[in-house]
Design a protein around this motif. Structure first.
Motif, PDB file in Angstrom:
ATOM      1  N   UNK A 172      -2.311 -19.205   5.823  1.00 37.39           N
ATOM      2  CA  UNK A 172      -1.611 -19.829   4.707  1.00 37.39           C
ATOM      3  C   UNK A 172      -2.414 -21.022   4.193  1.00 37.39           C
ATOM      4  N   UNK A 173      -2.404 -21.169   2.888  1.00 40.72           N
ATOM      5  CA  UNK A 173      -3.181 -22.211   2.241  1.00 40.72           C
ATOM      6  C   UNK A 173      -2.248 -23.342   1.796  1.00 40.72           C
ATOM      7  N   UNK A 174      -2.589 -24.577   2.145  1.00 40.50           N
ATOM      8  CA  UNK A 174      -1.775 -25.711   1.691  1.00 40.50           C
ATOM      9  C   UNK A 174      -2.123 -26.106   0.262  1.00 40.50           C
ATOM     10  N   UNK A 216       3.686 -12.514 -12.469  1.00 40.59           N
ATOM     11  CA  UNK A 216       4.617 -13.314 -13.261  1.00 40.59           C
ATOM     12  C   UNK A 216       4.511 -14.795 -12.916  1.00 40.59           C
ATOM     13  N   UNK A 217       4.027 -15.082 -11.713  1.00 39.42           N
ATOM     14  CA  UNK A 217       3.984 -16.478 -11.273  1.00 39.42           C
ATOM     15  C   UNK A 217       2.870 -16.689 -10.261  1.00 39.42           C
ATOM     16  N   UNK A 218       2.472 -17.956 -10.093  1.00 40.93           N
ATOM     17  CA  UNK A 218       1.555 -18.294  -9.006  1.00 40.93           C
ATOM     18  C   UNK A 218       2.390 -18.495  -7.741  1.00 40.93           C
ATOM     19  N   UNK A 219       1.733 -18.488  -6.589  1.00 35.51           N
ATOM     20  CA  UNK A 219       2.495 -18.521  -5.330  1.00 35.51           C
ATOM     21  C   UNK A 219       3.300 -19.805  -5.181  1.00 35.51           C
ATOM     22  N   UNK A 225     -12.982 -15.045  -6.626  1.00 36.28           N
ATOM     23  CA  UNK A 225     -11.999 -13.998  -6.304  1.00 36.28           C
ATOM     24  C   UNK A 225     -11.041 -14.479  -5.218  1.00 36.28           C
ATOM     25  N   UNK A 226     -11.580 -15.232  -4.252  1.00 37.07           N
ATOM     26  CA  UNK A 226     -10.723 -15.813  -3.212  1.00 37.07           C
ATOM     27  C   UNK A 226      -9.696 -16.751  -3.832  1.00 37.07           C
ATOM     28  N   UNK A 227     -10.157 -17.546  -4.815  1.00 35.47           N
ATOM     29  CA  UNK A 227      -9.243 -18.485  -5.463  1.00 35.47           C
ATOM     30  C   UNK A 227      -8.151 -17.726  -6.207  1.00 35.47           C
ATOM     31  N   UNK A 228      -8.552 -16.668  -6.923  1.00 35.78           N
ATOM     32  CA  UNK A 228      -7.566 -15.860  -7.656  1.00 35.78           C
ATOM     33  C   UNK A 228      -6.532 -15.308  -6.684  1.00 35.78           C
ATOM     34  N   UNK A 229      -7.012 -14.786  -5.572  1.00 37.77           N
ATOM     35  CA  UNK A 229      -6.113 -14.192  -4.579  1.00 37.77           C
ATOM     36  C   UNK A 229      -5.175 -15.241  -3.994  1.00 37.77           C
ATOM     37  N   UNK A 230      -5.719 -16.423  -3.692  1.00 30.28           N
ATOM     38  CA  UNK A 230      -4.900 -17.479  -3.098  1.00 30.28           C
ATOM     39  C   UNK A 230      -3.858 -17.993  -4.099  1.00 30.28           C
ATOM     40  N   UNK A 231      -4.213 -18.054  -5.373  1.00 34.49           N
ATOM     41  CA  UNK A 231      -3.247 -18.510  -6.378  1.00 34.49           C
ATOM     42  C   UNK A 231      -2.075 -17.540  -6.452  1.00 34.49           C
TER      43      UNK A 231
END
Ligand code: SF4
Lengths: 170, 420
Positions: free
Chosen positions: B28-30, B52-55, B142-148
Motif C-alpha cells: 500500500x502506498x501512503x 471514475x476516481x483516483x484511489x 506506468x507505476x504512478x498511473x497504477x498507484x493513482x
C-alpha cells in the motif's frame, strides 16, 4: 497462457554484461511507440539477426546489469513485441526490472544458469515453481519463484491491464 | 529473523509479518507523486483505464517544478494537463506556481510525507524522504498511473547496506560532503538495488537538512532508497508538520545486513565531485586551480533554508567575482519567504547574485542558467553527468553550499577558509 501453469519455452539468445537500453531499442527509433515497429529494431546494434530470426517463446539470456541506461518503457515493449517470452540474466538494472514486469514481460535472475546456457539451447521456464530447465544440456536450475500477483500481472499483459481486471473483480 | 528499517516498513505496508530480501511484494502506498515531466505520461495511462476516481484524492501529489514557471509552450501544455487532471479528480495536493516548490523539499516540509510512510514517485530522487525514516523510491510513469488507480505498488524487497557513522564533522563539512564521500568510496553502482541504512552515534550531529541531502543522493550510488533511523531530530521535524499519523519504526537488533561500511565524520573535509560522475570525488584541498563561470545554490539536494544560510554566511559582505554568475534557487515558497525575513536574500543580491523563484530549472539543464560549450559550473545539485546543465561540452562540479559560495567569490573552486 493461464496464470496457473505459466510455462515458457524457447531457444536461448545469449548476450553479455551491461546490455543497455540503447542496444535493446536504439534512441533513433523512439519517435514511435508502436510495439511492432519497435520490435523490428530490437537488439539491432548488437545482433542484426535477432529481430528477423527470433521465434515466439524464445528467451534472451544475458549477463549482469541488463537494461541499464534510460528509464524508457520502450525497451521491454520492443522485446515483448519481438516474440521473446522472457529474459534471464545475472542481474537487471532496477528501473528496467520494474518496467519489464509493468509491460508484461517476465524476467528472472538465475546467475548459475546464465553461465552454462549457450546460444541455441532449448529452455523451459516454470514461473510458478521457480525452475528453469535446459533441455539441450539436461540441467535444471532454481530461482526465486514469481509470486501469484506478479504472474497474474504478466498473464494480464502488464500492470495497467492487471489492475483494471482486478478492480472489476473486486 | 530480524528485519532492517526498510524491511519493517515494507512488511507493514504489505500486510505481512515479515519480508525477506529478493521477495516481490504488493504494498500500500501512503503517497504517490508525479511532476511535470512524468505526470503527463501517467495521466494518459490512467485515463486509458477509464476510471471514475483516483484511489484517494488526498494521497496523490502533483508538483510542476521541472519546467515551471513554464519555460515554453510545450511545458505549459504539460502543466495544463496536470492542472486539469487535478481539478477533474479533486486532487488536493496540486501545487500551483506561487504556492509550489521543488517536490522533494516541498512534500516533507508540508507534512505530506511522514515517518513510517511508503512513498513512490515518478522521479528518481523520491528517495529523499528516507531522511524521515520513511521508505521512498523512484518508479516509472506506468507505476504512478497504477498507484493513482489502485493505491498499491509492487516492490522487490532490497538487501540493505548498513553505513555506520561516528564522530563529529569539522567546520565547513556538511551532509553533502558525507554523501559525496560515501559515493566516492563505493561508486555509482556501489549500492545497486540496495537500501542504504544509516546507523551510529554520528547521526546525532546531522541536521534534518543534511539527512535529506544524504538520502536524496542514495540513487547516485544506485540504491533503491536511503534511510535514517527515527530520533529526536526526526520527531522535532515531524511535530507540527505531519498531516497524518507518524509510525515510529526501528530496525531489529538482529537484522541481517548484506554489507557494512563505516565513516568517521571527524576525518572528513569538504568534498568536490569532478565531471562527469558523482563518484569522481576529491578532497577540497586536492582540487587545484579550477576556474568557474557559474555557481548554482539550490535544488532538492541543497535548496533548504539551512543551505541558504550556509551560503549566505560565506557571501555576506563580499562580492561575487567579476567573471562569475551566481544563481540562488530556494526550494520552496516558504524557504523563499524565510530567506527574505532573515536577510539572506539581501546578502545574496547585494553580493551580486541572482535570486530566483523556486524551480528545478538549471539542475537538469532545463531553463534559467544553462551552460554554453566550454563553461564550467560548481553546483550544490546532485548530478554532474555530461550535459546535465547545458551544452555537452560544459562541466559541472558538485559541492556543499559553503564551498559553492566561497567559489563564487574566488572565481575558482575553493573553500571559505581561503577568503581570509
Ligand atoms: S532539483 Fe534537480 S534532481 Fe531535484 S527533482 Fe528537480 S531536477 Fe530532479
Amino acid at each position: 497462457m493461464s496464470s496457473d501453469s505459466m510455462e515458457l519455452r524457447g531457444k536461448a539468445w545469449k548476450y553479455g554484461d551491461d546490455v543497455d537500453t540503447d542496444v535493446i531499442i536504439p534512441a533513433r527509433y523512439l519517435n514511435t511507440s508502436d510495439p511492432a515497429e519497435l520490435a523490428r529494431h530490437c537488439m539491432e546494434d548488437i545482433d542484426a539477426s535477432f529481430a528477423s530470426k527470433v521465434a515466439p517463446g524464445d528467451i534472451i539470456v544475458a549477463g549482469k546489469n541488463f537494461g541499464c541506461g534510460s528509464s524508457r518503457e520502450h525497451a521491454p515493449i520492443a522485446i515483448k513485441a519481438s516474440g521473446a517470452s522472457a529474459v534471464i540474466a545475472r542481474s537487471f538494472a532496477r528501473i528496467f526490472y520494474r518496467n519489464a514486469f509493468n509491460m508484461g514481460l517476465p524476467i528472472f535472475e538465475a546467475p548459475d544458469a546464465v553461465d552454462e546456457i549457450e546460444a541455441g539451447d532449448r529452455l523451459a521456464v516454470d514461473m510458478e515453481r521457480g525452475s528453469l530447465r535446459n533441455e539441450t544440456k539436461g540441467r535444471e536450475y532454481r530461482f526465486t519463484p514469481i509470486p501469484p500477483f506478479m504472474r497474474e500481472l504478466v498473464a494480464a499483459g502488464g500492470l495497467l491491464n492487471y489492475i483494471a481486471v482486478r478492480k472489476k473483480g473486486a | 529473523m530480524g528485519m532492517t528499517l526498510t524491511q519493517k516498513i515494507l512488511a507493514r505496508h504489505a500486510g505481512r509479518k515479515g519480508v525477506a530480501p529478493g521477495e516481490l511484494i504488493l504494498a500500500k502506498v501512503d503517497l504517490a507523486l508525479g511532476n511535470d515531466v512524468t505526470s503527463p505520461i501517467a495521466i494518459r495511462a490512467f485515463r486509458s483505464l477509464a476510471a471514475a476516481a483516483v484511489f484517494d484524492r488526498g494521497r496523490i501529489a502533483l508538483v510542476p517544478d521541472h519546467f515551471a514557471p513554464n519555460k515554453d509552450i510545450k511545458s505549459a501544455e504539460q502543466v495544463k494537463m496536470m492542472r486539469e487532471f487535478a481539478k477533474e479528480f479533486g486532487i488536493a495536493n496540486y501545487f500551483e506556481v506561487g504556492r509550489m516548490g521543488i517536490e522533494h523539499v516541498l512534500l516533507p516540509d508540508e507534512g505530506l510525507v511522514v515517518p513510517g510512510d511508503l512513498v513512490i514517485g515518478a522521479d528518481s530522487h523520491t528517495c529523499t524522504y528516507g531522511a524521515l525514516c520513511a521508505f521512498s523510491t523512484g518508479v516509472g510513469s506506468t507505476d504512478l498511473a497504477a498507484a493513482m488507480f489502485s493505491g498499491e505498488v509492487w516492490l522487490k524487497v532490497p538487501e540493505t547496506l548498513r553505513i555506520v557513522l561516528s564522530g563529529r564533522p569539522a567546520k565547513w563539512v556538511e551532509g553533502k560532503d558525507v554523501i559525496l564521500h560515501i559515493i566516492g568510496e563505493i561508486g555509482v553502482d556501489g549500492a545497486l538495488y540496495r537500501a542504504m541504512e544509516y546507523a551510529g552515534d554520528g547521526i546525532s550531529h546531522l541536521s534534518m537538512a543534511w539527512r535529506f541531502t544524504m538520502a536524496n543522493m542514495a540513487i547516485e550510488a544506485g540504491a533503491k532508497n536511503g534511510i535514517f533511523p527515527f530520533d529526536a531530530a526526526t520527531k522535532a521535524y515531524a511535530d507540527g508538520r505531519a498531516k497524518r499519523k507518524v509510525e515510529v519504526v526501528t530496525a531489529d537488533p538482529d537484522a541481517r545486513y548484506a554489507d557494512e561500511i563505516s565513516v568517521d565524520l571527524s576525518a572528513l573535509e569538504p568534498v568536490v565531485a569532478f565531471p562527469h560522475l558523482p563518484e569522481n570525488t576529491r578532497r577540497l584541498s586536492q582540487v587545484g586551480n579550477v576556474p568557474i563561470d557559474q555557481v548554482v545554490v539550490g535544488s532538492c539536494t541543497n535548496g533548504r533554508i539551512e543551505d541558504l544560510r550556509s551560503a549566505a554566511a560565506v557571501i555576506r559582505g563580499r562580492k561575487v567575482h567579476d567573471g562569475v554568475r551566481m544563481l540562488i534557487f530556494p526550494a520552496t515558497q516558504e524557504i523563499y519567504l524565510q530567506a527574505m525575513r532573515e536577510g539572506l536574500m539581501e546578502a545574496f543580491v547585494t553580493a551580486g547574485a541572482a535570486f530566483s523563484t523556486p524551480t528545478c530549472g538549471p539542475c537538469l539543464g532545463g531553463h534559467m542558467g544553462i551552460l554554453a560549450a566550454g563553461e564550467r559550473a560548481i553546483s550544490t545539485t546532485n548530478r554532474n553527468f555530461v550535459g546535465r546543465m547545458g551544452h555537452p561540452e560544459s562541466e559541472v562540479y558538485l559541492s556543499n553550499p559553503a564551498v559553492a559560495a566561497a567559489s563564487a567569490v574566488l572565481g575558482r573552486i575553493g573553500g571559505p577558509d581561503e577568503l581570509g
